[in-house]
Write a protein that holds these residues in place. Structure first.
Motif, PDB file in Angstrom:
ATOM      1  N   HIS A  65      60.418  45.199  53.110  1.00 31.10           N
ATOM      2  CA  HIS A  65      60.249  44.665  54.462  1.00 31.10           C
ATOM      3  C   HIS A  65      61.393  45.147  55.342  1.00 31.10           C
ATOM      4  O   HIS A  65      62.557  44.803  55.116  1.00 31.10           O
ATOM      5  CB  HIS A  65      60.225  43.138  54.446  1.00 31.10           C
ATOM      6  CG  HIS A  65      58.992  42.586  53.811  1.00 31.10           C
ATOM      7  ND1 HIS A  65      58.888  42.372  52.461  1.00 31.10           N
ATOM      8  CD2 HIS A  65      57.798  42.218  54.343  1.00 31.10           C
ATOM      9  CE1 HIS A  65      57.682  41.891  52.173  1.00 31.10           C
ATOM     10  NE2 HIS A  65      57.003  41.799  53.296  1.00 31.10           N
ATOM     11  N   VAL A  66      61.056  45.964  56.306  1.00 26.34           N
ATOM     12  CA  VAL A  66      62.028  46.367  57.328  1.00 26.34           C
ATOM     13  C   VAL A  66      62.000  45.262  58.378  1.00 26.34           C
ATOM     14  O   VAL A  66      61.125  45.226  59.246  1.00 26.34           O
ATOM     15  CB  VAL A  66      61.659  47.739  57.923  1.00 26.34           C
ATOM     16  CG1 VAL A  66      62.652  48.124  59.014  1.00 26.34           C
ATOM     17  CG2 VAL A  66      61.613  48.798  56.826  1.00 26.34           C
ATOM     18  N   VAL A  67      62.963  44.353  58.267  1.00 29.35           N
ATOM     19  CA  VAL A  67      62.989  43.157  59.114  1.00 29.35           C
ATOM     20  C   VAL A  67      63.834  43.433  60.350  1.00 29.35           C
ATOM     21  O   VAL A  67      65.025  43.716  60.265  1.00 29.35           O
ATOM     22  CB  VAL A  67      63.541  41.944  58.347  1.00 29.35           C
ATOM     23  CG1 VAL A  67      63.585  40.711  59.260  1.00 29.35           C
ATOM     24  CG2 VAL A  67      62.691  41.672  57.109  1.00 29.35           C
ATOM     25  N   GLU A  68      63.190  43.326  61.498  1.00 33.95           N
ATOM     26  CA  GLU A  68      63.873  43.552  62.769  1.00 33.95           C
ATOM     27  C   GLU A  68      63.970  42.242  63.533  1.00 33.95           C
ATOM     28  O   GLU A  68      63.034  41.446  63.544  1.00 33.95           O
ATOM     29  CB  GLU A  68      63.102  44.585  63.605  1.00 33.95           C
ATOM     30  CG  GLU A  68      63.679  44.790  64.998  1.00 33.95           C
ATOM     31  CD  GLU A  68      62.854  45.748  65.846  1.00 33.95           C
ATOM     32  OE1 GLU A  68      63.161  45.903  67.050  1.00 33.95           O
ATOM     33  OE2 GLU A  68      61.885  46.338  65.301  1.00 33.95           O
ATOM     34  N   TRP A  69      65.123  41.994  64.164  1.00 34.54           N
ATOM     35  CA  TRP A  69      65.250  40.896  65.130  1.00 34.54           C
ATOM     36  C   TRP A  69      65.523  41.530  66.485  1.00 34.54           C
ATOM     37  O   TRP A  69      66.378  42.418  66.614  1.00 34.54           O
ATOM     38  CB  TRP A  69      66.386  39.949  64.766  1.00 34.54           C
ATOM     39  CG  TRP A  69      66.589  38.880  65.816  1.00 34.54           C
ATOM     40  CD1 TRP A  69      65.907  37.714  65.920  1.00 34.54           C
ATOM     41  CD2 TRP A  69      67.517  38.910  66.904  1.00 34.54           C
ATOM     42  NE1 TRP A  69      66.344  36.995  67.010  1.00 34.54           N
ATOM     43  CE2 TRP A  69      67.338  37.711  67.638  1.00 34.54           C
ATOM     44  CE3 TRP A  69      68.463  39.815  67.351  1.00 34.54           C
ATOM     45  CZ2 TRP A  69      68.078  37.414  68.771  1.00 34.54           C
ATOM     46  CZ3 TRP A  69      69.211  39.527  68.483  1.00 34.54           C
ATOM     47  CH2 TRP A  69      69.008  38.316  69.178  1.00 34.54           C
ATOM     48  N   VAL A 116      58.812  41.929  62.668  1.00 32.21           N
ATOM     49  CA  VAL A 116      59.649  41.708  63.850  1.00 32.21           C
ATOM     50  C   VAL A 116      59.837  40.218  64.071  1.00 32.21           C
ATOM     51  O   VAL A 116      58.862  39.459  64.193  1.00 32.21           O
ATOM     52  CB  VAL A 116      59.017  42.348  65.103  1.00 32.21           C
ATOM     53  CG1 VAL A 116      59.890  42.083  66.328  1.00 32.21           C
ATOM     54  CG2 VAL A 116      58.834  43.850  64.888  1.00 32.21           C
ATOM     55  N   LEU A 117      61.090  39.790  64.119  1.00 38.57           N
ATOM     56  CA  LEU A 117      61.442  38.410  64.446  1.00 38.57           C
ATOM     57  C   LEU A 117      61.923  38.358  65.884  1.00 38.57           C
ATOM     58  O   LEU A 117      62.596  39.280  66.361  1.00 38.57           O
ATOM     59  CB  LEU A 117      62.559  37.905  63.523  1.00 38.57           C
ATOM     60  CG  LEU A 117      62.313  37.930  62.010  1.00 38.57           C
ATOM     61  CD1 LEU A 117      63.537  37.398  61.283  1.00 38.57           C
ATOM     62  CD2 LEU A 117      61.083  37.120  61.655  1.00 38.57           C
ATOM     63  N   GLU A 118      61.599  37.256  66.566  1.00 42.94           N
ATOM     64  CA  GLU A 118      62.073  37.050  67.932  1.00 42.94           C
ATOM     65  C   GLU A 118      62.593  35.633  68.065  1.00 42.94           C
ATOM     66  O   GLU A 118      62.317  34.766  67.232  1.00 42.94           O
ATOM     67  CB  GLU A 118      60.948  37.308  68.938  1.00 42.94           C
ATOM     68  CG  GLU A 118      60.512  38.772  68.993  1.00 42.94           C
ATOM     69  CD  GLU A 118      59.421  39.016  70.015  1.00 42.94           C
ATOM     70  OE1 GLU A 118      58.824  38.027  70.490  1.00 42.94           O
ATOM     71  OE2 GLU A 118      59.155  40.187  70.329  1.00 42.94           O
ATOM     72  N   GLY A 119      63.324  35.398  69.152  1.00 42.76           N
ATOM     73  CA  GLY A 119      63.944  34.096  69.357  1.00 42.76           C
ATOM     74  C   GLY A 119      65.375  34.133  68.866  1.00 42.76           C
ATOM     75  O   GLY A 119      65.815  35.077  68.208  1.00 42.76           O
ATOM     76  N   ASP A 120      66.135  33.091  69.200  1.00 45.53           N
ATOM     77  CA  ASP A 120      67.537  33.085  68.789  1.00 45.53           C
ATOM     78  C   ASP A 120      67.987  31.672  68.460  1.00 45.53           C
ATOM     79  O   ASP A 120      67.242  30.711  68.587  1.00 45.53           O
ATOM     80  CB  ASP A 120      68.426  33.692  69.880  1.00 45.53           C
ATOM     81  CG  ASP A 120      68.260  32.991  71.223  1.00 45.53           C
ATOM     82  OD1 ASP A 120      67.960  31.788  71.216  1.00 45.53           O
ATOM     83  OD2 ASP A 120      68.432  33.654  72.255  1.00 45.53           O
ATOM     84  N   GLY A 140      72.840  35.484  69.036  1.00 44.90           N
ATOM     85  CA  GLY A 140      72.465  36.777  68.486  1.00 44.90           C
ATOM     86  C   GLY A 140      71.534  36.629  67.302  1.00 44.90           C
ATOM     87  O   GLY A 140      70.752  35.674  67.233  1.00 44.90           O
ATOM     88  N   PRO A 141      71.568  37.563  66.355  1.00 45.44           N
ATOM     89  CA  PRO A 141      70.638  37.546  65.227  1.00 45.44           C
ATOM     90  C   PRO A 141      70.732  36.247  64.426  1.00 45.44           C
ATOM     91  O   PRO A 141      71.758  35.567  64.429  1.00 45.44           O
ATOM     92  CB  PRO A 141      71.096  38.740  64.379  1.00 45.44           C
ATOM     93  CG  PRO A 141      71.819  39.633  65.322  1.00 45.44           C
ATOM     94  CD  PRO A 141      72.476  38.717  66.307  1.00 45.44           C
ATOM     95  N   PRO A 142      69.664  35.873  63.729  1.00 39.08           N
ATOM     96  CA  PRO A 142      69.660  34.636  62.934  1.00 39.08           C
ATOM     97  C   PRO A 142      70.808  34.600  61.932  1.00 39.08           C
ATOM     98  O   PRO A 142      71.166  35.621  61.337  1.00 39.08           O
ATOM     99  CB  PRO A 142      68.298  34.693  62.223  1.00 39.08           C
ATOM    100  CG  PRO A 142      67.448  35.561  63.081  1.00 39.08           C
ATOM    101  CD  PRO A 142      68.365  36.573  63.674  1.00 39.08           C
TER     102      PRO A 142
END
Length: 478
Positions: free
Chosen positions: A292-296, A393-397, A402-404
């Motif tokens: 899983h290429v996890v992007e935020w 793709v993750l969104e929100g904060d 910044g990143p989770p």
């Protein structure tokens, strides 16, 4: 194969003539391949100077394991610029070492060099041992061949070397057609190598001549026998050209180790390439991993999640995208069933979009989308890996920081079916964090970290991960 005497497999009365021929030949080819680690032995060097030479040879020998000379040369030069002495290497860390090693493969070699350098500085007075016995006993990752190479070249100790090239060369000189991994076979070959270097006042050059001859002349296929300095004493060459040898005088002296040599079609005698005895290569096992290429992301910010591999084993200490290993070959490229347990072990909070049980104060962190990117194949020496790649793709904060937040102590996703560990209640950081197992003053790299888009390709990742990265990049670069 006709009956033959065990004396065929012994370096006998022609030893001195063979030594002379090898040394004369080596003088003519010493600089042919421009190896920066190959230097004439300096008999007037101080003990410190010889120890420095041992360090250089050690680095070169470790780099050359299963790697071509042309590939190693630029890596060796960069390494010596960064770590000119063993003390400089000992003062470094695994992330710095891996970054310099990136692309050379077999990363455990870099870790062994670092561990060995620390031991030399902390326990051995800052100098590598000056004899093969002590070197093999005290240095991690150094076996009989490497100890012999270092100590003969740097200290001129009369000790033998037997790598793959010398094994092939001696198997042909001695016409030894026996099971390659049998103890009796290796003993004969080591005895031959030892006989050749015995009483030689240029032991390091003699050993280098054997290695070079096996590598460039006595090749696995199409050996250049016409240019071989020892063909006059090569039993395989004699047999291939139907030259007679002494009759077997005593049946009790007959060789019982050699197996029959298969003849090529219409051949009258086995060719030189029949030696050494061929063995069946072990079939590589095949494995399928879900990656899983996890992007935020937030507006123009794009960060990607990398997880550090264990310090031992395949690709030790390198980073990769969150991975569920050894999944079923029938597994579809669906994200959530595999991504949820991976993220549960990495993030303090799980995204709303993945779990109905996620807390209400998850600050809007959610799974915006997933996309099946396809499969990537990467071949290791003993494994054929297929990576089934999903871009998530993750969104929100969280509180706009910044990143989770990541857990400080991340359980390896390979353990417990990828369920991850329990949250420690603290936020992880991009950068090294303290590890209680380390000595005071030492730092350990983070178990997981967020990396900016522009920095992913510069992280300490292996070639397989870079293939995955290029596959995913193509999704938005088209």
């Amino acid at each position: 194969m006709p009956a033959h005497s065990t004396s065929r497999h012994v370096i006998g009365e022609h030893r001195n003539a063979m030594q002379s021929a090898l040394l004369v030949w080596f003088e003519g080819v010493r600089t042919a391949r421009n190896m920066p680690w190959r230097k004439p032995f300096d008999g007037h060097a101080t003990p410190a100077g010889r120890a420095q030479r041992a360090y250089e040879v050690w680095v070169s020998e470790i780099m050359l394991q299963q790697t071509q000379v042309a590939t190693v040369i630029p890596y060796f030069n960069r390494w010596m610029e960064s770590f000119p002495t063993v003390k400089d290497l000992a003062a470094s860390d695994i992330d710095t070492v891996n970054q310099l090693w990136k692309g050379l493969g077999y990363y455990s070699r870099a870790a062994r060099l670092l561990a060995g350098a620390k031991k030399v500085v902390e326990e051995l007075g800052g100098r590598l041992p000056d004899n093969a016995r002590d070197m093999q006993a005290s240095m991690p990752g150094i076996g009989r061949y490497t100890a012999g190479a270092i100590c003969s070249i740097a200290y001129n100790e009369q000790v033998p070397v037997l790598d793959g090239n010398v094994t092939r060369l001696l198997s042909r000189i001695l016409a030894l057609h026996a099971p390659p991994k049998a103890k009796a076979t290796t003993e004969i070959l080591w005895d031959g190598a030892e006989a050749l270097v015995k009483d030689c006042d240029r032991a390091g050059e003699l050993n280098q001549s054997l290695i070079e001859l096996g590598s460039t002349v006595c090749k696995p296929r199409d050996p250049a026998c016409g240019g071989c300095p020892v063909k006059a004493w090569c039993q395989a060459y004699r047999i291939a050209h139907n030259k007679p040898e002494a009759d077997l005088a005593d049946i009790e002296d007959g060789c019982t180790l050699c197996a029959p040599v298969p003849l090529e079609h219409a051949a009258r005698a086995p060719p030189v390439t029949a030696y050494p005895m061929k063995t069946e290569r072990k079939k590589q096992r095949e494995e399928l991993d879900m990656v899983h290429v996890v992007e935020w992301r937030r507006e123009s910010e794009r960060w990607f999640l990398l997880v550090r591999r264990p310090d031992a084993g395949l690709l030790a200490g390198l980073y990769e995208f969150p991975t569920q290993p050894n999944i079923s070959v029938d597994e579809p490229a669906a994200s959530a069933p595999h991504l949820l347990p991976l993220l549960a072990g990495l993030l303090i909070r799980v995204p709303d979009g993945l779990s109905a049980k996620a807390p209400k104060d998850a600050a809007g962190l959610r799974l915006a989308k997933t996309y099946s990117a396809g499969d990537v194949k990467h071949v290791f020496s003993h494994i054929i890996k297929t990576y089934r790649v999903v871009w998530a793709v993750l969104e929100g904060d969280e509180e706009g920081e910044g990143p989770p937040a990541l857990k400080l102590e991340v359980q390896d996703p390979r353990e417990n079916g990828g369920q991850g560990g329990k949250a420690k209640g603290k936020k992880g950081k991009v950068g090294p964090v303290k590890d209680a197992s380390r000595k005071d003053g030492e730092e350990t790299p983070p178990s997981a970290m967020w990396v900016r888009l522009a920095d992913v390709e510069h992280a300490n990742v292996g070639t397989g991960v870079m293939k995955i990265w290029k596959l995913v990049r193509a999704l938005w670069d088209e």
